[in-house]
Design a protein around this motif. Structure first.
Motif, short mmCIF file in Angstrom:
data_model
loop_
_atom_site.label_atom_id
_atom_site.label_comp_id
_atom_site.label_asym_id
_atom_site.label_seq_id
_atom_site.Cartn_x
_atom_site.Cartn_y
_atom_site.Cartn_z
N ALA A 65 0.81 -1.22 0.00
CA ALA A 65 0.00 0.00 0.00
C ALA A 65 0.84 1.26 0.00
N GLY A 66 2.16 1.12 -0.11
CA GLY A 66 3.04 2.29 -0.17
C GLY A 66 3.67 2.67 1.16
N GLY A 67 3.43 1.89 2.22
CA GLY A 67 4.03 2.18 3.51
C GLY A 67 5.47 1.69 3.59
N GLU A 68 6.15 2.05 4.67
CA GLU A 68 7.54 1.65 4.87
C GLU A 68 7.73 1.08 6.29
N PRO A 69 6.96 0.07 6.66
CA PRO A 69 7.12 -0.50 8.00
C PRO A 69 8.39 -1.33 8.13
N VAL A 70 8.87 -1.44 9.36
CA VAL A 70 9.99 -2.32 9.65
C VAL A 70 9.48 -3.45 10.55
N LEU A 71 10.18 -4.55 10.52
CA LEU A 71 9.86 -5.70 11.36
C LEU A 71 10.85 -5.75 12.52
N VAL A 72 10.35 -5.64 13.74
CA VAL A 72 11.19 -5.74 14.93
C VAL A 72 11.02 -7.12 15.51
N VAL A 73 12.08 -7.91 15.52
CA VAL A 73 12.01 -9.26 16.10
C VAL A 73 12.60 -9.19 17.50
N SER A 74 11.80 -9.61 18.49
CA SER A 74 12.15 -9.37 19.89
C SER A 74 12.23 -10.66 20.69
N GLY A 75 13.38 -10.91 21.30
CA GLY A 75 13.53 -12.07 22.17
C GLY A 75 14.98 -12.41 22.42
N GLY A 76 15.34 -12.62 23.67
CA GLY A 76 16.70 -13.00 24.02
C GLY A 76 16.89 -14.50 23.94
N GLN A 77 17.94 -14.97 24.59
CA GLN A 77 18.27 -16.40 24.58
C GLN A 77 17.87 -17.02 25.90
N GLY A 78 17.05 -18.06 25.83
CA GLY A 78 16.57 -18.71 27.03
C GLY A 78 17.22 -20.05 27.25
N PRO A 79 16.86 -20.74 28.33
CA PRO A 79 17.43 -22.06 28.63
C PRO A 79 17.15 -23.05 27.49
N ALA A 133 15.53 -13.55 18.66
CA ALA A 133 15.57 -12.51 17.63
C ALA A 133 16.39 -12.95 16.42
N ALA A 134 17.54 -13.57 16.67
CA ALA A 134 18.39 -14.03 15.56
C ALA A 134 17.69 -15.11 14.75
N ALA A 135 17.02 -16.04 15.43
CA ALA A 135 16.31 -17.11 14.72
C ALA A 135 15.16 -16.53 13.89
N MET A 136 14.47 -15.55 14.44
CA MET A 136 13.37 -14.94 13.69
C MET A 136 13.89 -14.14 12.50
N GLU A 195 15.95 -6.99 18.43
CA GLU A 195 15.93 -6.69 19.87
C GLU A 195 16.19 -8.03 20.54
N ASP A 196 17.42 -8.25 21.00
CA ASP A 196 17.83 -9.59 21.45
C ASP A 196 18.14 -9.67 22.94
N ARG A 197 17.49 -8.81 23.76
CA ARG A 197 17.73 -8.85 25.20
C ARG A 197 16.53 -9.31 26.01
N ALA A 198 15.32 -9.16 25.46
CA ALA A 198 14.09 -9.37 26.23
C ALA A 198 13.92 -10.82 26.67
N ARG A 199 13.46 -11.00 27.90
CA ARG A 199 13.16 -12.33 28.43
C ARG A 199 11.71 -12.46 28.88
N THR A 200 10.99 -11.35 28.94
CA THR A 200 9.58 -11.37 29.33
C THR A 200 8.78 -10.52 28.33
N ARG A 252 8.87 -3.00 26.04
CA ARG A 252 9.66 -1.82 26.41
C ARG A 252 10.89 -1.67 25.52
N PHE A 253 11.65 -2.75 25.38
CA PHE A 253 12.90 -2.68 24.62
C PHE A 253 12.64 -2.40 23.14
N SER A 254 11.59 -3.02 22.59
CA SER A 254 11.28 -2.81 21.18
C SER A 254 10.82 -1.38 20.92
#
Length: 333
Positions: free
Chosen positions: A191-205, A212-215, A232-237, A243-245
């Motif tokens: 539609a002519g927009g310029e959105p970005v994709l923010v992938v959010s998630g750190g590394q868990g057990p 984020a890297a896998a996404m 955004e590769d720090r979030a755990r919750t 917040r981080f994104s």
């Protein structure tokens, strides 16, 4: 007529509150009140043409609540145990079904035999059960309404919330979120927009890389340009996801229209959390396997009640205490 007026008042209050801020928990309660009085109004109007229809509807409702729904929850609980791991969260639909059947069965078989004090206790338990059932139906119904509202409109940033990996592999639950975000991205780009994709998630057990890297790798494999992906590769919750994104997007795009993507059962609680964090953000949901939904919705319901535990407790005391006190005073007069 009275029920119609009350339904109209509840509907007006609901609409005003939704227009002002659709992410508030109280919107669900007002929606439940609207449905309650709207149902009573419809039943009253039907009664003008004879009470046979009302008797049939009440009979069907009693059948649904007393037999169909509890046993459906039991069946779902068995399926959850077979397909998922043996964890408390996966037992919720089974336990809810057993509790409902046990309470209804005890009331029908033994309720009339109890002494007065025991009857008062049973009445209090039934009122409490009804109160939480009302809240659950209200939240479930409004979460569907909110999901349809939040998916509209163009966006500047799409935040895909992580949900765990299998080693470095994206499992189906997370893949559904990514695909939903990807669909929004492609729609707005077309539609002519310029959105970005923010992938959010750190590394868990048990994970060998960050979510984020896998996404990001998942999106790159689907021909999304690397410059359109923000990590955004720090979030755990969930709170940290939001917040981080948001902190990554808003400095570069002040006033950006942000939408977060999670699974459909998790949408409203995420929306309430974003409201509490004072973030300008909508939340949309991706599809989830049907067998997984009952336990997931119950888990989200319990989590929301814990977030608003004081308000919930006050409401429960009012619903249970006032009628019970009135019956007790009449009985001892």
């Amino acid at each position: 007529m009275l029920f119609g007026i009350l339904a109209g008042i509840a509907g007006l209050v609901f609409l005003v509150r939704v227009v002002r801020e659709p992410r508030r928990m109280s919107n669900a309660v007002w929606f439940g009140i609207l449905l309650f009085f709207g149902g009573l109004w419809a039943a009253w109007e039907l009664g003008q043409y004879g009470y046979g229809m009302i008797v049939v509807l009440l009979g069907l409702l009693a059948l649904l609540i007393g037999l169909v729904l509890p046993f459906a929850l039991l069946a779902n609980g068995v399926i959850m145990l077979r397909r998922e791991s043996f964890r408390p969260a996966n037992l919720l639909s089974l336990l809810t079904g057993l509790t409902t059947i046990g309470l209804l069965g005890f009331t029908v078989i033994f309720g009339w035999r109890l002494e007065r004090p025991a009857q008062l206790v049973l009445m209090a338990v039934i009122l409490a059960f009804g109160y939480f059932a009302f809240l659950f139906v209200s939240l479930l119904a409004y979460s569907i309404v909110y999901g349809s509202l939040s998916s509209r409109g163009r966006v500047d940033a799409i935040v895909v919330l992580g949900s765990g990996l299998i080693g470095d592999r994206v499992p189906p639950l997370l893949a559904a979120r990514i695909e939903r975000g990807l669909a929004l991205y492609r729609r707005d780009r077309a539609a002519g927009g310029e959105p970005v994709l923010v992938v959010s998630g750190g590394q868990g057990p048990g994970e060998t890389t960050t979510e984020a890297a896998a996404m990001r790798d998942y999106l790159l494999a689907r021909e999304v340009p690397a410059e359109h992906i923000v990590l955004e590769d720090r979030a755990r919750t969930t709170e940290e996801n939001l917040r981080f994104s948001s902190a990554l997007v808003t400095p570069a795009r002040p006033g950006a229209r942000i939408v977060a993507v999670t699974n459909n059962y998790h949408v409203f609680r995420t929306a309430v959390l974003s409201y509490q964090l004072k973030l300008r953000m909508r939340v949309v949901g991706s599809r989830t396997a049907l067998y997984f939904l009952p336990s997931a919705f119950i888990r989200e319901f319990v989590a929301l009640l814990m977030q608003y535990r004081i308000t919930t407790a006050v409401g429960a005391l009012a619903v249970v205490g006032m009628p019970s006190l009135g019956v007790f005073l009449l009985a001892t007069a």
